[in-house]
Design a protein around this motif. Sequence first.
Motif, PDB file in Angstrom:
ATOM      1  N   VAL A 488      77.658  49.601  50.347  1.00  0.00           N
ATOM      2  CA  VAL A 488      78.099  48.909  51.491  1.00  0.00           C
ATOM      3  C   VAL A 488      78.567  47.345  51.341  1.00  0.00           C
ATOM      4  N   LEU A 489      77.589  46.762  50.475  1.00  0.00           N
ATOM      5  CA  LEU A 489      78.004  45.477  50.201  1.00  0.00           C
ATOM      6  C   LEU A 489      79.305  45.300  49.432  1.00  0.00           C
ATOM      7  N   ALA A 490      79.627  46.330  48.752  1.00  0.00           N
ATOM      8  CA  ALA A 490      80.762  45.963  47.894  1.00  0.00           C
ATOM      9  C   ALA A 490      81.910  46.066  48.971  1.00  0.00           C
ATOM     10  N   ALA A 491      82.042  47.113  50.026  1.00  0.00           N
ATOM     11  CA  ALA A 491      82.869  47.248  51.075  1.00  0.00           C
ATOM     12  C   ALA A 491      83.047  45.849  51.958  1.00  0.00           C
ATOM     13  N   SER A 492      81.888  45.423  52.359  1.00  0.00           N
ATOM     14  CA  SER A 492      82.021  43.814  53.060  1.00  0.00           C
ATOM     15  C   SER A 492      82.729  43.088  52.158  1.00  0.00           C
ATOM     16  N   ALA A 493      82.499  42.944  50.970  1.00  0.00           N
ATOM     17  CA  ALA A 493      82.967  41.760  50.060  1.00  0.00           C
ATOM     18  C   ALA A 493      84.306  42.048  50.089  1.00  0.00           C
ATOM     19  N   CYS A 494      84.984  43.151  50.069  1.00  0.00           N
ATOM     20  CA  CYS A 494      86.368  43.469  49.954  1.00  0.00           C
ATOM     21  C   CYS A 494      86.992  43.233  51.201  1.00  0.00           C
ATOM     22  N   LEU A 495      86.522  43.806  52.153  1.00  0.00           N
ATOM     23  CA  LEU A 495      87.300  43.316  53.465  1.00  0.00           C
ATOM     24  C   LEU A 495      87.112  42.049  53.723  1.00  0.00           C
ATOM     25  N   ASN A 496      86.183  41.265  53.771  1.00  0.00           N
ATOM     26  CA  ASN A 496      86.088  39.879  54.065  1.00  0.00           C
ATOM     27  C   ASN A 496      86.855  39.016  53.199  1.00  0.00           C
ATOM     28  N   VAL A 497      86.883  39.187  51.651  1.00  0.00           N
ATOM     29  CA  VAL A 497      87.799  38.532  50.919  1.00  0.00           C
ATOM     30  C   VAL A 497      89.241  38.753  51.277  1.00  0.00           C
ATOM     31  N   TRP A 498      89.507  39.814  51.708  1.00  0.00           N
ATOM     32  CA  TRP A 498      91.066  40.214  52.008  1.00  0.00           C
ATOM     33  C   TRP A 498      91.293  39.268  53.221  1.00  0.00           C
ATOM     34  N   LEU A 499      90.406  39.513  54.329  1.00  0.00           N
ATOM     35  CA  LEU A 499      90.571  38.520  55.592  1.00  0.00           C
ATOM     36  C   LEU A 499      90.714  37.214  55.277  1.00  0.00           C
ATOM     37  N   ALA A 500      89.876  36.588  54.499  1.00  0.00           N
ATOM     38  CA  ALA A 500      89.525  35.323  54.353  1.00  0.00           C
ATOM     39  C   ALA A 500      90.595  34.682  53.318  1.00  0.00           C
ATOM     40  N   ASN A 501      91.439  35.432  52.794  1.00  0.00           N
ATOM     41  CA  ASN A 501      92.590  34.886  51.814  1.00  0.00           C
ATOM     42  C   ASN A 501      93.943  35.396  52.148  1.00  0.00           C
ATOM     43  N   ARG A 502      94.072  35.978  53.256  1.00  0.00           N
ATOM     44  CA  ARG A 502      95.277  36.540  53.685  1.00  0.00           C
ATOM     45  C   ARG A 502      96.453  35.599  53.806  1.00  0.00           C
ATOM     46  N   ASP A 503      96.039  34.239  53.770  1.00  0.00           N
ATOM     47  CA  ASP A 503      97.082  33.152  53.843  1.00  0.00           C
ATOM     48  C   ASP A 503      97.778  33.140  52.501  1.00  0.00           C
ATOM     49  N   HIS A 504      97.307  33.702  51.282  1.00  0.00           N
ATOM     50  CA  HIS A 504      97.642  33.749  50.236  1.00  0.00           C
ATOM     51  C   HIS A 504      99.061  34.576  50.020  1.00  0.00           C
ATOM     52  N   ALA A 505     100.004  33.841  49.479  1.00  0.00           N
ATOM     53  CA  ALA A 505     101.168  35.000  49.256  1.00  0.00           C
ATOM     54  C   ALA A 505     101.123  35.899  48.376  1.00  0.00           C
ATOM     55  N   GLY A 506     101.826  37.204  48.691  1.00  0.00           N
ATOM     56  CA  GLY A 506     102.054  38.067  47.817  1.00  0.00           C
ATOM     57  C   GLY A 506     100.833  39.107  48.078  1.00  0.00           C
ATOM     58  N   PHE A 507     100.260  39.533  46.893  1.00  0.00           N
ATOM     59  CA  PHE A 507      99.351  40.839  46.962  1.00  0.00           C
ATOM     60  C   PHE A 507      98.025  40.613  47.625  1.00  0.00           C
ATOM     61  N   THR A 508      97.359  39.421  47.405  1.00  0.00           N
ATOM     62  CA  THR A 508      96.152  39.415  47.843  1.00  0.00           C
ATOM     63  C   THR A 508      95.872  39.457  49.477  1.00  0.00           C
ATOM     64  N   GLY A 509      97.091  39.271  50.189  1.00  0.00           N
ATOM     65  CA  GLY A 509      97.137  39.561  51.580  1.00  0.00           C
ATOM     66  C   GLY A 509      97.670  40.985  51.894  1.00  0.00           C
ATOM     67  N   ASP A 510      97.990  41.729  51.087  1.00  0.00           N
ATOM     68  CA  ASP A 510      98.373  43.115  51.336  1.00  0.00           C
ATOM     69  C   ASP A 510      97.349  43.990  51.810  1.00  0.00           C
ATOM     70  N   PRO A 511      97.231  44.471  52.789  1.00  0.00           N
ATOM     71  CA  PRO A 511      96.323  45.565  53.308  1.00  0.00           C
ATOM     72  C   PRO A 511      95.923  46.744  52.558  1.00  0.00           C
ATOM     73  N   ARG A 512      97.057  46.893  51.413  1.00  0.00           N
ATOM     74  CA  ARG A 512      96.868  48.404  50.944  1.00  0.00           C
ATOM     75  C   ARG A 512      96.020  48.354  49.807  1.00  0.00           C
ATOM     76  N   TRP A 513      95.651  47.114  49.276  1.00  0.00           N
ATOM     77  CA  TRP A 513      94.811  47.108  48.323  1.00  0.00           C
ATOM     78  C   TRP A 513      93.424  47.393  48.668  1.00  0.00           C
ATOM     79  N   VAL A 514      93.113  46.805  49.735  1.00  0.00           N
ATOM     80  CA  VAL A 514      91.839  46.842  50.485  1.00  0.00           C
ATOM     81  C   VAL A 514      91.524  48.210  51.012  1.00  0.00           C
ATOM     82  N   THR A 515      92.416  48.853  51.677  1.00  0.00           N
ATOM     83  CA  THR A 515      92.600  50.291  52.200  1.00  0.00           C
ATOM     84  C   THR A 515      91.955  51.207  50.898  1.00  0.00           C
TER      85      THR A 515
END
Length: 563
Positions: A488-515
């Motif tokens: 559960v902690l790992a899932a929270s970390a992934c979701l929140n890192v993706w949300l908090a860094n969506r302003d980064h260009a490219g792959f980091t902001g892509d929802p497919r990797w966190v999915t």
Amino acid sequence: MNTGISALERRLGDPWDPANPLGHEAILAADERAEMFADGERALDDHALNAEFVPASLGGRMTGLDRLIRVMRSVFRRDPCLGLGYGASTFIASVNVWAGGSDAQRGRLAELLLGGDQVASVYHELAHGNDFARVDFRALPDGAGNLVLSGRKEVVTNARRCTAMVIFSRTAASGGGRSHTQLLVEKAALPAGRMRYVPRFSSTGMRGVQLGGVEFTDCPVPESVAIGPLGSAMEIALRSFQLTRTGLPAMALGVLDTGLRAALRGSGDRVLYGRPVTAMPHTRAVLAEAFVDLLLSDCLATVVARSVHLLPDQSNAYASAAKYVVSGRAMAAMYRLSQLLGAQFYVRTGPVGIFQKLVRDLAPAGFGHAARVACLATVLPQLPRLARRSWSASDTAPPALFRLDDPLPPLPFAALTVSSARDTLAGALAAVRERLPADAGAELRELAAAFAGELVALRAAVAEVRPHDLAVGGDPAALDLAARYATVLAASACLNVWLANRDHAGFTGDPRWVTAALLRLAADVGRGSGALPDHLVEPLYAELSARYAAAHSFDLSRVDLPG
């Protein structure tokens, strides 16, 4: 974040170049001789790598645990024996002094490390494994201001070539939580003839690392060598473990990075049934899933590393959970890659020869000084308190916990606690569903809802556990709750890192990797197989291939690599 890493990578050069004296061919040759890679050590000497383990306030370069992890990941990416034998062993020992030592001890250790010396962690006794409370090695007071060292430690990295040792010792004949003390002992100050070296045990992995032992016989040392008050060993260790249990497995993700690179090389050169192996859907799926496992492990490790700075009263449980998830994911991914390589996995030379060494070396690197089950046993008794106090959307985490480029305060060694008081990382999972953007997609929304539901179910399950089963000797099945919590902690970390860094260009902001990351994690809580569908495999494999072609790392940092 990448300050100093690019310089180190340039110094080490292209590992795949046969003409590079610091490349894989030279590393494999040293492994065949069961020797440390001497040229690699000299390169790390020239880079003054030891400065990375010394806090900036004492003249070193240790400013953030997340940065230290990425620096050391470059070393593990090259040679795990260098990573453990040259670097991580010193890190494991030294954090105990930073966390509990006197000003004089911290200053002296900084002087030694900045001068190029090594310090060894002298913890393990084969008879007791991870049960440090039962350590027999004695350092009993003699009534004249000395502690008398007697006993042996069988598994010590760099016992022969270290200048100083941090020794976990029994300083009271009686039992109890205040019966042990850690000691900072310099070998040059010991009386002659009172210490001898125990021969190295042969090992399958980490063949070049010096894993010998030491034995002391009635060896007096002044009581001033004690790190903290007599009887404080367990408290200091539990505080320092928050850095080492987070740091060592996260550093060792460099092994998976190179393993993926070797698997891509090996697969790209093979043709089966008239087409390249990498054109086959199964091959792409295995590679993409290993890539996702690396990313989700890096997400959790990075968030937990940042929590040590930002939430020192919470990071105890996080660190043990991170070690459980990260080391397990890395070893499982390497195993699947070895199956993909087939007979090539056994090759000990050539462009794929490094892979078999990496597999052998990863297990002890991931195990380190505490087994994964010991990490779960650390987490389990904390769960009832965390479930009562936290795990709600109102218990929010600071945004800097997830924003990878935000600056961090200095490491607060004195503020680290022996157990976690709250848990805002799990709370951040409870809150994340309301913050998902419009482009998140139905699949990601369902997964986020499923993990939020898992947290609710976990809270109910924890409330039903008998107090006896929270302790050592209770029902082993209760450890499954700690494993579910770590997921559960790992899932929270992934979701929140993706949300908090969506302003980064490219792959980091892509929802497919966190999915994909949440799909992989969902299998660990009994939801699905973890296999990625084609609509996720193809873009992830494309990103992996692009990074491979451009010589970028496969983790969150995506740093430039030589070659």
